[in-house]
Design a protein around this motif. Structure first.
Motif, PDB file in Angstrom:
ATOM      1  N   UNK A  27     -47.240  24.273  85.862  1.00  0.00           N
ATOM      2  CA  UNK A  27     -46.258  25.153  85.210  1.00  0.00           C
ATOM      3  C   UNK A  27     -45.436  25.924  86.233  1.00  0.00           C
ATOM      4  N   UNK A  28     -46.048  26.294  87.333  1.00  0.00           N
ATOM      5  CA  UNK A  28     -45.374  27.108  88.340  1.00  0.00           C
ATOM      6  C   UNK A  28     -44.604  26.307  89.376  1.00  0.00           C
ATOM      7  N   UNK A  29     -45.045  25.082  89.663  1.00  0.00           N
ATOM      8  CA  UNK A  29     -44.533  24.375  90.836  1.00  0.00           C
ATOM      9  C   UNK A  29     -43.859  23.032  90.584  1.00  0.00           C
ATOM     10  N   UNK A  30     -44.120  22.402  89.463  1.00  0.00           N
ATOM     11  CA  UNK A  30     -43.529  21.066  89.249  1.00  0.00           C
ATOM     12  C   UNK A  30     -42.193  21.189  88.529  1.00  0.00           C
ATOM     13  N   UNK A  31     -41.237  20.485  89.030  1.00  0.00           N
ATOM     14  CA  UNK A  31     -39.919  20.401  88.385  1.00  0.00           C
ATOM     15  C   UNK A  31     -39.815  19.026  87.759  1.00  0.00           C
ATOM     16  N   UNK A  32     -39.825  18.972  86.432  1.00  0.00           N
ATOM     17  CA  UNK A  32     -39.757  17.681  85.732  1.00  0.00           C
ATOM     18  C   UNK A  32     -38.386  17.456  85.143  1.00  0.00           C
TER      19      UNK A  32
END
Length: 87
Positions: A82-87
């Motif tokens: 939730x904090x680090x992945x850019x989807x």
């Protein structure tokens, strides 16, 4: 996180966003996949980002004939995604 660890987390996180399930799986296609993704899955399990669902992730039960990794995001893994992945 390296690209293989990020990809495994991303697989489970995408499934979570679509189905509300933290389950993920990845089918390894060759020896290189096995080496890189098994190492990534082991690291993520050891550091409590993933929980192993398939025996193939655990060091004492590796089989080169079982090419499916099955895993589930932990709370720590879900928070990281939730904090680090850019989807």
């Amino acid at each position: 996180m390296n690209k293989f660890e990020s990809e495994l987390l991303s697989i489970a996180y995408k499934n979570y966003l679509q189905t509300d399930s933290t389950y993920g799986s990845f089918r390894m296609r060759n020896g290189n996949d096995f080496m890189y993704y098994h190492t990534a899955a082991s690291y993520l399990c050891d550091n409590e980002y993933l929980e192993a669902l398939s025996d193939n992730i655990l060091e004492d039960s590796i089989s080169i004939f079982d090419n499916l990794l099955e895993f589930e995001l932990t709370e720590k893994g879900l928070d990281y995604c939730k904090s680090n992945l850019k989807l």
